[in-house]
Design a protein around this motif. Structure first.
Motif, PDB file in Angstrom:
ATOM      1  N   ALA A   1       0.841  -1.200   0.000  1.00 34.48           N
ATOM      2  CA  ALA A   1       0.000   0.000   0.000  1.00 34.48           C
ATOM      3  C   ALA A   1       0.875   1.249   0.000  1.00 34.48           C
ATOM      4  CB  ALA A   1      -0.919  -0.010   1.212  1.00 34.48           C
ATOM      5  N   GLY A   2       0.314   2.330  -0.532  1.00 36.10           N
ATOM      6  CA  GLY A   2       1.049   3.591  -0.616  1.00 36.10           C
ATOM      7  C   GLY A   2       1.216   4.006  -2.064  1.00 36.10           C
ATOM      8  N   ALA A   3       2.368   4.603  -2.378  1.00 38.69           N
ATOM      9  CA  ALA A   3       2.634   5.061  -3.742  1.00 38.69           C
ATOM     10  C   ALA A   3       2.955   3.870  -4.643  1.00 38.69           C
ATOM     11  CB  ALA A   3       3.791   6.055  -3.746  1.00 38.69           C
TER      12      ALA A   3
ATOM     13  N   LYS B   1      -4.826   2.500  -1.330  1.00 34.07           N
ATOM     14  CA  LYS B   1      -5.052   1.757  -0.097  1.00 34.07           C
ATOM     15  C   LYS B   1      -5.206   0.271  -0.423  1.00 34.07           C
ATOM     16  CE  LYS B   1      -7.483   5.665   2.052  1.00 34.07           C
ATOM     17  NZ  LYS B   1      -8.768   6.119   2.646  1.00 34.07           N
ATOM     18  N   PRO B   2      -5.152  -0.609   0.602  1.00 31.93           N
ATOM     19  CA  PRO B   2      -5.340  -2.035   0.338  1.00 31.93           C
ATOM     20  C   PRO B   2      -6.650  -2.301  -0.407  1.00 31.93           C
ATOM     21  CG  PRO B   2      -4.512  -1.705   2.554  1.00 31.93           C
ATOM     22  CD  PRO B   2      -4.834  -0.337   2.023  1.00 31.93           C
ATOM     23  N   GLY B   3      -6.603  -3.206  -1.355  1.00 28.02           N
ATOM     24  CA  GLY B   3      -7.783  -3.560  -2.141  1.00 28.02           C
ATOM     25  C   GLY B   3      -7.388  -4.201  -3.452  1.00 28.02           C
ATOM     26  N   LYS B   4      -8.398  -4.520  -4.241  1.00 32.93           N
ATOM     27  CA  LYS B   4      -8.183  -5.096  -5.571  1.00 32.93           C
ATOM     28  C   LYS B   4      -8.496  -4.037  -6.620  1.00 32.93           C
ATOM     29  CE  LYS B   4      -9.229  -9.859  -4.191  1.00 32.93           C
ATOM     30  NZ  LYS B   4     -10.091 -11.053  -4.448  1.00 32.93           N
ATOM     31  N   TYR B   5      -7.639  -3.964  -7.650  1.00 31.04           N
ATOM     32  CA  TYR B   5      -7.740  -2.891  -8.624  1.00 31.04           C
ATOM     33  C   TYR B   5      -7.596  -3.405 -10.061  1.00 31.04           C
ATOM     34  CZ  TYR B   5      -6.912   0.109  -4.553  1.00 31.04           C
ATOM     35  OH  TYR B   5      -7.006   0.734  -3.331  1.00 31.04           O
ATOM     36  N   GLU B   6      -8.028  -2.549 -10.995  1.00 31.39           N
ATOM     37  CA  GLU B   6      -7.780  -2.764 -12.418  1.00 31.39           C
ATOM     38  C   GLU B   6      -7.225  -1.478 -13.004  1.00 31.39           C
ATOM     39  OE1 GLU B   6     -10.053  -3.674 -16.683  1.00 31.39           O
ATOM     40  OE2 GLU B   6     -11.104  -4.014 -14.781  1.00 31.39           O
ATOM     41  N   LEU B   7      -6.138  -1.599 -13.763  1.00 25.34           N
ATOM     42  CA  LEU B   7      -5.556  -0.468 -14.481  1.00 25.34           C
ATOM     43  C   LEU B   7      -5.930  -0.570 -15.949  1.00 25.34           C
ATOM     44  CD1 LEU B   7      -3.597   1.966 -14.862  1.00 25.34           C
ATOM     45  CD2 LEU B   7      -1.755   0.268 -15.140  1.00 25.34           C
ATOM     46  N   ARG B   8      -6.378   0.535 -16.535  1.00 25.46           N
ATOM     47  CA  ARG B   8      -6.669   0.608 -17.960  1.00 25.46           C
ATOM     48  C   ARG B   8      -5.858   1.745 -18.572  1.00 25.46           C
ATOM     49  NH1 ARG B   8     -13.324   0.155 -18.204  1.00 25.46           N
ATOM     50  NH2 ARG B   8     -13.502  -1.826 -17.065  1.00 25.46           N
ATOM     51  N   VAL B   9      -5.172   1.486 -19.667  1.00 25.73           N
ATOM     52  CA  VAL B   9      -4.416   2.518 -20.367  1.00 25.73           C
ATOM     53  C   VAL B   9      -4.777   2.489 -21.843  1.00 25.73           C
ATOM     54  CG1 VAL B   9      -2.487   2.486 -18.733  1.00 25.73           C
ATOM     55  CG2 VAL B   9      -2.424   1.011 -20.754  1.00 25.73           C
ATOM     56  N   SER B  10      -4.793   3.663 -22.470  1.00 26.35           N
ATOM     57  CA  SER B  10      -5.130   3.782 -23.894  1.00 26.35           C
ATOM     58  C   SER B  10      -4.394   4.973 -24.483  1.00 26.35           C
ATOM     59  CB  SER B  10      -6.635   3.994 -24.098  1.00 26.35           C
ATOM     60  OG  SER B  10      -7.409   3.057 -23.396  1.00 26.35           O
ATOM     61  N   GLN B  11      -4.052   4.906 -25.743  1.00 31.07           N
ATOM     62  CA  GLN B  11      -3.562   6.085 -26.435  1.00 31.07           C
ATOM     63  C   GLN B  11      -4.713   7.073 -26.608  1.00 31.07           C
ATOM     64  OE1 GLN B  11      -1.886   4.617 -30.098  1.00 31.07           O
ATOM     65  NE2 GLN B  11       0.128   4.245 -29.202  1.00 31.07           N
TER      66      GLN B  11
END
Length: 295
Positions: free
Chosen positions: A209-211, A265-275
């Motif tokens: 957790a953190g940066a 913070k603690p948890g489950k995530y999804e990252l999405r990136v696009s041009q």
């Protein structure tokens, strides 16, 4: 992200700080053969690492591209042979990617002094029913993986043209997947590599957790990269948490690299990136996604 079958991958969706399921049973998507000529797409740079680059196939909207992952390796084996075996015998880390190759009974590689990689493989590696477009991508998947492994391991000069000759049981002129004739030197086809992909974090990584730092690469450094982080609500849904835009950096004609950070913070995530286009709007067909957790 749902888990696709070998030949059926999910459409990826995407979206800028304001605050790349059950297996399916359908066959491979019907694809057209690209008319663009093969080109010497930029190679991976030499790195001292216990990881090796491997390419996979994935879908982004209506397009099907090659995507790269780094895989852990151990020992002093031939890095090109090792990377190709991973590509054919293992599954990608990212559930949105797949490989149409089968594990071969025999596989050997060699490199000439003229930067030509020869791959000699048994015909059982081609035991998949592919149309012409997917067969073309599968062959380029091998070409990209072989050249990436050789370049990143320092076995070839990445500043020169590199070609791959594929033999089947020691012979030329084999029709790969019944679609692509082999035996002649082949180079990377730049039209088939994904416009954008996430390098870190890799799929299903757990981070403190953190940066949290994210990075990836884009084939067009002139296009900004829109990013979005979604958080799993625990109710089978994901809520948009943060959005932003970052500029990819890199020399003209080379792949651009982008980096940004977010405090999570603690948890489950999804990252999405696009041009993004000139108006800053997301180009959906370039989207890559990544699931990760913070604890």
């Amino acid at each position: 992200m749902a888990v696709p079958a070998m030949f059926a991958v999910l459409f990826l969706t995407g979206c800028i700080a304001n605050g790349e399921g059950a297996p399916a049973t359908s066959g491979p998507p019907s694809l057209t053969v690209q008319d663009a000529p093969a080109s010497n797409a930029p190679l991976e740079t030499t790195q001292a690492s216990t990881k090796i680059p491997v390419y996979w196939i994935g879908r982004s909207k209506e397009e099907v591209y090659l995507y790269r992952e780094f895989r852990d390796i151990s020992g002093d084996g031939n890095p090109v042979t090792t990377a190709l075996r991973i590509m054919m015998a293992q599954k990608p880390l990212d559930h949105d990617f797949f490989t149409p190759w089968q594990e071969p009974a025999s596989l050997a590689t060699s490199i000439s002094g003229k930067n030509v990689i020869t791959v000699d493989i048994s015909r059982d590696a081609f035991n998949s029913n592919l149309d012409a477009g997917m067969a073309q991508r599968a062959i380029q998947q091998l070409v990209y993986t072989a050249t990436a492994a050789a370049s990143s391991s320092g076995l070839i000069n990445s500043g020169q043209q590199i070609q791959v000759v594929i033999l089947v049981d020691g012979h030329k002129d084999y029709m790969a997947f019944g679609q692509v004739q082999l035996g002649q030197p082949m180079a990377r086809d730049a039209s088939l590599v994904a416009p954008l992909w996430i390098i870190d974090p890799q799929e299903d990584t757990s981070l403190p957790a953190g940066a949290v730092k994210f990075n990836g690469r884009s084939t067009d450094g002139s296009k900004p990269v829109n990013w979005q982080i979604l958080q799993d609500t625990g109710k089978g849904e994901k809520a948009s948490l943060l959005t932003g835009q970052v500029k990819a950096t890199g020399e003209p004609g080379q792949y651009g690299v982008f980096t940004f950070s977010a405090t999570l913070k603690p948890g489950k995530y999804e990252l999405r990136v696009s041009q993004a286009d000139d108006a800053g709007k997301t180009i959906e067909a370039t989207t890559d996604t990544r699931l990760f957790s913070v604890g």
